[in-house]
Design an enzyme around this catalytic site. Structure first.
Site: not given
Length: 1110
Positions: A205, A452
């Site tokens: 990510c 993330h």
């Protein structure tokens, strides 16, 4: 157990998320696709998510003998939940912990629910050292539990000094917030926003957010398209082509795009894709790589033109006319977050003037030492300004990295000419207007151990923001992209307003990490139009062809249920494969001719197609079903009957294999004459069986397929010897030995005078044979079929690497899986030229991390090579070796300790490795150390201390055995015993003295220790003023600095400040009290001393740097 209401979770920590499985393939780092609902009408959250905090106290933890252990059920959002742990690890040496849907087995078909949650193991000594990991997941019948297979090392739990296991009790906490989401899976990013996302490979990510940011700077996209590539290049071997392909697909695809070609072009393997890295570091490495690849092309210098700015470092003397300057370039700016309220405050700090005076005067060449001013000013800013926010920093007091979640504001428009251009140097070009507009905000959600990444981007600098979160792209309002990414604390409204309860504040773990600004005067050039004419023709053709193939595959997949795959094996396939790829079986069906036939097609129609393909008329074909036997082998089982041949291929597939989507596997029997032309097939009765024959040549060490025979069950092998010899081109009367063969199960001598029926031979069996007797048997390495097949079954090519160079293959050896430990080290020793094999130490390979395992293989600690290569349920082909200076059995009898020696008169620390027999004592360590160190006096005595987090926990008695001393977590410190400590009287106390500062966090004051702790003797009646004078002399602190120090008595972490007139003796307990380190004299001052460099003793605490290899 307790439950209490908590705020919604906002933290995504540590990308090590997997659904639990009884058989896992090791600890796979795996990032879950984010399912945070976007701000779109069809995906609105219906209401505030219900949330709960659940505490689970586990008694007698060390005595738990079940593989799985469940908590009581608790209810959040109307759903039943429970925590699942594997107390001994889910096939790993870590505690495994998951959140489980407690009633999943009784829920209706198609159920799902989405929750954000955290799992924590509470530190019962100090809560701030609790281990907490956060994630979110869409639970369903297939994945009814989710969490962390490698939550924390079991060694950390069982180390009682660390505070996770107290009185055999472990405390686990979970916070769960249930979110209701509508129509998530049907969301179409392209349809809703005009943009598509990037697929996450596991933990990429961070890369996806950066790639989207770069793609949406059209000037870069155009430059990438114009990088020269050719139609012969392959994306996996060319970074420019892989990036062109990726950008093209982002521009023209309707669905999310894979990054696998790009990461392969980087030279990354699967493990790199599952290793989360820092997006700021990747940005620098990728830009450097692109700049290098653009050299010598029409787009050379693009990266510099866009991102390069310059600043001037200067030192200017105050009292004499002397100034030193140095110009430096930058591609991004690192801005402080801590202590700064916004971007402007960070720039103020960046250009802050430092005074060089006193002991820190500047040496100005011919002017000598001078008072001076030191600072930085900017010469020019780039068109695209990349600001890296220092959200992570090293905390020297805690000896760890920490994330700064403080509130930090950034403007939509950034004016770097403000206040009379105070950031610019005198020689800066004043005609350039440094007014910037915000283009993108890269966000990190989570903690220091992972989390993330996603990005908010304004592709055209309009008012519309978009959130790029891996595969999902959503429209967002400016507040979500700006204010909500400032970080800091958020206040929840009180749950019962009428009761006047205090609002609950919680830290926001999602915050901006990188900002990209575009200069207003350059935005028309940078946000330019990019269309197909900018893309090389060969690239357009290649990518359109790829798209067509993808569509064809998609169409094929959609129609797959209408077709049957028929795989036909023939004698030609057996002849080609046996002895090369196949030894124990007949054929690899993946390598035989495959037909894609509609299910309703009648089989006799398929036979006509086979006749065209193979050149065998239909009347000469006989097809056999393959069947799976109990020993998991496939053999031709029986021919198709005329009635079966009249059916459709779909019906035959179901008849042969009930499994869904299975293939129809057939063997085509063809009889050929001397001229190789097909002949009519003889009838097959129940008395006839079809056998396959392999010939072994012991001289050449070769096995090959020679043909098949139809024989009578009542017949005997001796009756067919002439035909068998004919197949091998032997003389008709050649003596041969026959062996009945089943792969990896049996290879037994076949009695030539017993019938096939009595020997239990059946259709599809394999017979191996060889000449008998063997000429020159002593020259044959494996003279008989059984010994050769055992060799083939166990042979293993092993790649050996030096442990010092774990990425490079050093040499390969052909070994046997049943080789003993001694066999393997002897072969290695011979290869590397070491006379004594016991000086070879081997280490196994971790198949998931692609690194050596942390623990080496003990001397004769495994029986066979197969055990050395095993890693959970996988088998490696790699081993690491070291050449030791002493034999391994002798080394294993020794204990190795790292001891930091503090010199009595010099400000230095030297780490010494002490190696002694495990039965040795601390006194032996001290004697050994005396041989290595320089003492202030030959008669000086030494002591050994245990130091942890800047506190002295223990003075080791000289008689203590060293076998159980742990130097992995604690620092072992050796020092001379001061004379005044040797003869303590009844009116003396030996106290602990530690340095500390106060920090405010979580709405409370916390004491943080730092620096080197020490002992001090205090005397009865002595005042603090007397003691301060001795401390100042001991530490050699200048008067001006020492005057700022505060002195306090600390007990259990609470400071009680002292006055100069206070008598210290009466404040301290007797010196032998247990836990003396929790009552100490604290020296409060800022930590500005130079940090000593210590060698990190933990083999796996470093984070791998980002590398692009190609």
């Amino acid at each position: 157990m307790t439950m209490m209401a908590t705020p919604p979770l906002d933290q995504q920590d540590e990308e090590m998320l997997v659904p639990h499985s009884d058989i896992v393939e090791g600890p796979q780092p795996m990032e879950v696709a984010q399912v945070e609902p976007p701000s779109t009408v069809e995906n609105q959250q219906v209401e505030e998510p219900p949330s709960m905090k659940f505490t689970w106290t586990i008694d007698n933890f060390s005595r738990l003998n079940t593989k799985k252990h469940y908590s009581d059920i608790f209810i959040v959002g109307g759903y039943k939940w429970r925590i699942l742990i594997f107390p001994k690890g889910n096939n790993v040496d870590h505690l495994s912990m998951y959140l489980d849907v407690a009633d999943s087995s009784s829920l209706p078909y198609g159920w799902s629910r989405y929750a954000q949650f955290s799992l924590a193991v509470v530190n019962q000594i100090n809560h701030k050292y609790s281990i907490r990991k956060d994630t979110q997941h869409q639970f369903n019948a297939r994945e009814s539990d989710w969490g962390f297979t490698s939550f924390m090392p079991l060694s950390d739990i069982y180390d009682h000094s660390r505070g996770y296991l107290v009185n055999d009790i472990v405390v686990i906490e979970s916070e769960v917030a249930v979110r209701k989401i509508l129509d998530y899976w049907s969301y179409d990013s392209k349809k809703e926003t005009g943009y598509v996302g990037l697929k996450n490979q596991g933990a990429t990510c961070y890369m996806n957010s950066l790639l989207q940011t770069l793609y949406h700077i059209p000037y870069i996209r155009k430059a990438v398209y114009h990088m020269p590539t050719t139609e012969n290049d392959m994306p996996v071997g060319s970074i420019p082509l892989a990036l062109q392909s990726l950008f093209y697909k982002l521009q023209y695809n309707d669905t999310s795009v894979s990054t696998k070609e790009l990461t392969k072009s980087f030279g990354w393997g699967t493990y790199d894709s599952f290793m989360q890295h820092d997006v700021q570091e990747l940005n620098r490495v990728l830009c450097e790589k692109l700049e290098d690849k653009m050299k010598g092309t029409v787009v050379e210098g693009t990266i510099q033109q866009l991102f390069e700015g310059h600043h001037m470092n200067y030192i200017e003397c105050i009292n004499v006319d002397y100034k030193s300057t140095r110009k430096e370039s930058f591609y991004d700016l690192q801005l402080d977050v801590k202590g700064c309220r916004d971007v402007y405050a960070s720039f103020d700090k960046y250009v802050e003037v430092e005074r060089l005076e006193g002991d820190n005067k500047y040496h100005a060449e011919e002017h000598g030492l001078q008072d001076a001013k030191k600072g930085v000013l900017f010469i020019d800013f780039p068109p695209v300004l990349q600001l890296q926010l220092k959200r992570f920093e090293y905390d020297f007091m805690r000896d760890t990295m920490v994330k700064i979640n403080d509130r930090y504001e950034f403007p939509l428009q950034l004016d770097l000419d403000k206040e009379n251009r105070k950031y610019l140097s005198p020689e800066a070009d004043r005609t350039v207007r440094n007014l910037y507009t915000l283009h993108s905000v890269l966000v990190h959600s989570g903690g220091v151990h992972g989390g993330h990444y996603y990005a908010f981007i304004r592709p055209t600098l309009s008012d519309q923001w978009y959130k790029f979160d891996d595969e999902r792209v959503t429209k967002e309002d400016p507040k979500r992209a700006l204010e909500e990414q400032y970080g800091g604390e958020e206040e929840l409204p009180p749950t019962n307003p009428g009761f006047n309860n205090t609002p609950f504040k919680f830290t926001k773990y999602s915050n901006a990490y990188m900002l990209v600004y575009i200069r207003e005067s350059d935005k028309d050039k940078i946000i330019c139009n990019v269309d197909e004419k900018d893309i090389a023709e060969h690239l357009r053709i290649r990518l359109k062809k790829e798209q067509e193939e993808k569509e064809e595959k998609k169409k094929y997949k959609a129609q797959a249920h209408l077709y049957t795959i028929i795989k036909v094996a023939r004698d030609e396939d057996l002849l080609e494969q046996i002895g090369k790829d196949i030894y124990f079986d007949l054929v690899d069906h993946a390598k035989v001719r495959s037909f894609h036939i509609q299910k309703q097609t009648l089989f006799h129609i398929f036979k006509e197609e086979a006749a065209k393909e193979f050149g065998i008329p239909v009347q000469y074909q006989r097809f056999w079903f393959w069947a799976k036997r109990q020993n998991h082998t496939y053999r031709p089982n029986r021919p198709l009957t005329p009635q079966e041949e009249a059916q459709s291929v779909g019906q035959l597939r179901e008849l042969s294999n009930k499994a869904q989507n299975a293939e129809l596997k057939l063997f085509l029997e063809v009889e050929r004459g001397q001229d190789l032309r097909p002949l009519p097939l003889p009838d097959k009765t129940r008395e006839d069986i079809l056998l396959f024959f392999k010939l072994y040549d012991p001289v050449k060490g070769e096995l090959r397929y020679v043909g098949r025979l139809m024989v009578k069950l009542s017949g005997k092998p001796i009756e067919y010897i002439e035909k068998i010899n004919q197949m091998a081109n032997f003389a008709p009367d050649e003596e041969v030995e026959l062996y009945e063969f089943e792969p990896c199960v049996m290879c037994e001598h076949l009695d030539k005078r017993c019938s096939f029926r009595s020997s239990q031979i059946e259709d599809g069996d394999i017979i191996c044979f060889q000449k008998s007797p063997i000429e020159k048997v002593e020259a044959c390495r494996y003279p008989y079929v059984p010994s050769f097949l055992e060799y083939v079954h166990n042979r293993q090519i092993v790649r050996f690497r030096s442990l010092d160079k774990p990425k490079e293959d050093d040499f390969c050896l052909e070994l046997s899986k049943i080789h003993s430990y001694d066999d393997v080290v002897s072969r290695v020793a011979s290869k590397v030229g070491v006379a004594d094999p016991s000086k070879i130490r081997l280490t196994s390979h971790n198949c998931y991390s692609q690194q050596p395992k942390p623990q080496s293989i003990k001397y004769r600690g495994v029986e066979h090579l197969s055990e050395m290569l095993a890693h959970y349920n996988q088998t490696s082909d790699t081993l690491y070796y070291e050449v030791l200076d002493i034999p391994l059995p002798e080394l294993q009898g020794l204990k190795n300790l790292k001891v930091a020696f503090y010199h009595a008169t010099k400000d230095e620390v030297v780490i010494h490795n002490i190696r002694l027999p495990k039965q040795s004592t601390v006194g032996d360590v001290i004697d050994e150390l005396k041989k290595k160190v320089e003492l202030s006096d030959p008669t000086a005595e030494l002591r050994l201390l245990e130091v942890f987090h800047h506190k002295i926990y223990k003075i080791f008695p000289p008689s203590e055995k060293i076998e159980n001393i742990n130097d992995q977590y604690w620092t072992l410190r050796a020092e001379e015993i001061p004379e005044e400590e040797k003869n303590l009287g009844p009116q003396d106390r030996l106290i602990h003295v530690y340095h500390f500062i106060k920090e405010t966090g979580l709405n409370q004051m916390q004491v943080q220790n730092f620096g080197d702790p020490f002992f001090l003797v205090i005397h009865e009646g002595e005042t603090l003023a007397d003691v301060k004078a001795r401390i100042q002399a001991k530490l050699q602190v200048p008067d001006e600095e020492f005057s700022k120090w505060k002195f306090a008595l600390l007990s259990l972490g609470q400071p009680e400040y002292l006055e100069d007139s206070d008598i210290l003796f009466n404040r301290f307990q007797r010196r032998d009290v247990y836990g003396a380190w929790e009552q100490y004299l604290g020296l409060e001052h800022s930590d500005n001393s130079p940090k000593r460099a210590y060698v990190n003793q933990n083999r796996h605490t470093f984070e791998k740097p980002v590398k692009i290899y190609n």
